[in-house]
Design an enzyme around this catalytic site. Sequence first.
Site, mmCIF file in Angstrom:
data_model
loop_
_atom_site.group_PDB
_atom_site.id
_atom_site.type_symbol
_atom_site.label_atom_id
_atom_site.label_comp_id
_atom_site.label_asym_id
_atom_site.label_seq_id
_atom_site.Cartn_x
_atom_site.Cartn_y
_atom_site.Cartn_z
ATOM 1 C CG ASN A 88 -1.894 -1.200 1.006
ATOM 2 O OD1 ASN A 88 -1.879 -1.735 0.097
ATOM 3 N ND2 ASN A 88 -2.569 -1.204 1.962
ATOM 4 C CB THR A 128 -16.434 38.554 -30.358
ATOM 5 O OG1 THR A 128 -17.282 39.580 -30.774
ATOM 6 C CG2 THR A 128 -15.037 39.370 -29.621
ATOM 7 C CG HIS A 129 -20.623 36.710 -30.478
ATOM 8 N ND1 HIS A 129 -21.298 36.481 -29.457
ATOM 9 C CD2 HIS A 129 -20.186 37.953 -30.255
ATOM 10 C CE1 HIS A 129 -21.307 37.270 -28.462
ATOM 11 N NE2 HIS A 129 -20.564 38.232 -28.825
ATOM 12 C CB SER A 178 -11.127 11.999 -48.861
ATOM 13 O OG SER A 178 -12.164 11.121 -49.274
ATOM 14 C CE LYS A 195 -12.869 16.224 -47.263
ATOM 15 N NZ LYS A 195 -13.738 16.157 -46.588
ATOM 16 C CD GLU A 212 -10.905 16.470 -38.621
ATOM 17 O OE1 GLU A 212 -11.857 15.818 -38.664
ATOM 18 O OE2 GLU A 212 -10.085 16.508 -39.596
ATOM 19 C CE1 TYR A 230 -4.625 0.318 -2.646
ATOM 20 C CE2 TYR A 230 -5.333 -1.668 -1.791
ATOM 21 C CZ TYR A 230 -4.844 -0.978 -2.956
ATOM 22 O OH TYR A 230 -4.615 -1.403 -4.191
ATOM 23 C CD GLN A 278 -5.065 -3.820 -9.249
ATOM 24 O OE1 GLN A 278 -4.529 -4.138 -8.374
ATOM 25 N NE2 GLN A 278 -5.782 -4.385 -9.920
#
Length: 462
Positions: free
Chosen positions: A102, A147-148, A269, A275, A282, A309, A314
């Site tokens: 322990n 912003t936004h 792709s 692509k 990602e 413990y 574990q």
Amino acid sequence: MEESTDPLVDAFTTSFPVDRRLYAHDIAGSIAHCRMLAKQKIIGAGERDRIVKGLKSIEREFDSGRFVAIPSDEDVHMAIERRLIEKIGPVGGKLHTARSRNDQVALDLRLYLRDVIDELRAAIASLQRSLGDLARANLGVIMPGYTHLQPAQPILFGHHLLAYYEMLERDDERLRDCRVRTNVLPLGAGALAGTTFPIDREYVAQLLGFDKVSENSLDTVSDRDFALEFLAAGAILAMHLSRLSDEIVLWASPHFGFIELPDAYATGSSMMPQKKNPDIAELVRGKTGRVYGSLTSLLTTMKGIPLAYNRDMQEDKPPLFDAIDTLAASLKVLAAMVPRLRVRGDRMREAAEAGYTLATELADYLATRGIPFREAHGIVGAVVRKAIADERHLSELTLEDLQSFSPSFEEDVLEWLTPEAAVRRRAATGGTAPTNLRRRLRVKKLAGPSSNKKARGGRKTK
Ligand code: ARG
């Protein structure tokens, strides 16, 4: 107990496949413990030497991949002890004097996490240098600030990159801080109540480089808050990496077209030949979920268990290790990719002017001429509406156009209406002005030709 355990139980309870990665730390901890036992005359000097020699040869077996576990090896601690006794005989059994698994597992985890923290901090510094390198290579590049996700005001691309530098700076501080509480010696707490042997914990702490010795044996074997703190800091770090990755995904989209990914860091792709996908970014973004999950997992494991413990604990290792591996891999790949992004300053500049991002300049201009800002804001609103109706940029308006809205517009207003002037004027501390960017790069020693050597093939975390 009279019966040996059912194989089903062995398979269910073993943690060896997970905690074997602690072997080097387990052995380092055992060697220090053994030296202390001999110093305190709890074991003899000859016994110490045989044990230390045996432990070192076991370490070499692990290092070279020759170590063979057997089904009854419940965990890395038992596996190493079993092998030690095989190698040096019953004297190997003396190593576990005045110790329990322990306090041993708590020791291993703290030793390991301490190293991991140091390595992750180096990886953070490496990504910071990558961001600095990219900022320095694109000092004059202006982009729209949002912003936004609506174009708001022009900013320097380097200023945007250094926003992540600052986030990473705080991530580093959090890890450094967490290291302080990790670097406390748990060994000596025994199973839960301490030990009757005359051990010298301060000596073990000194041998292993711990700053302190823990105070309460029950707390020592049953807390994992140092790991939770690490995971909390890690979750915040992952969130930052995810936001950076998300912007890389956006910027690489043809709708933005602000950056082009190097071929070595993009995928195609199988079906659509046109692509070029930002899979790296990602995946870093996606892996954030694993790190958050690890934090939630360990918090949940710990929340309802009585002192001291319990075997539940574990279950601390799989989420902890997964978060560590995820963070290390994400930092490494980002640090390698960021300096290689191809920056389309022309596209950013164009977008910086579109969307009437200079409207604030006009309002600020009027305010410097004594018009209350609220009123100025209203006047400029009318200017923008007219420009939109006429399908013209603000910079395409003439002085006469502007004066028809307010006589306070004078000849010098036209100098205000460029993105360059807009960023240059934001020179108060923390603003996007080039003077600030250059100062920050200098202060953080990102201004020189640093070229990030650590980014690729850096140190291992495992
Ligand atoms: N493998 C265990 C863990 O990771 C080590 C401690 C086991 N202690 C015990 N009393 N079963 O938590």
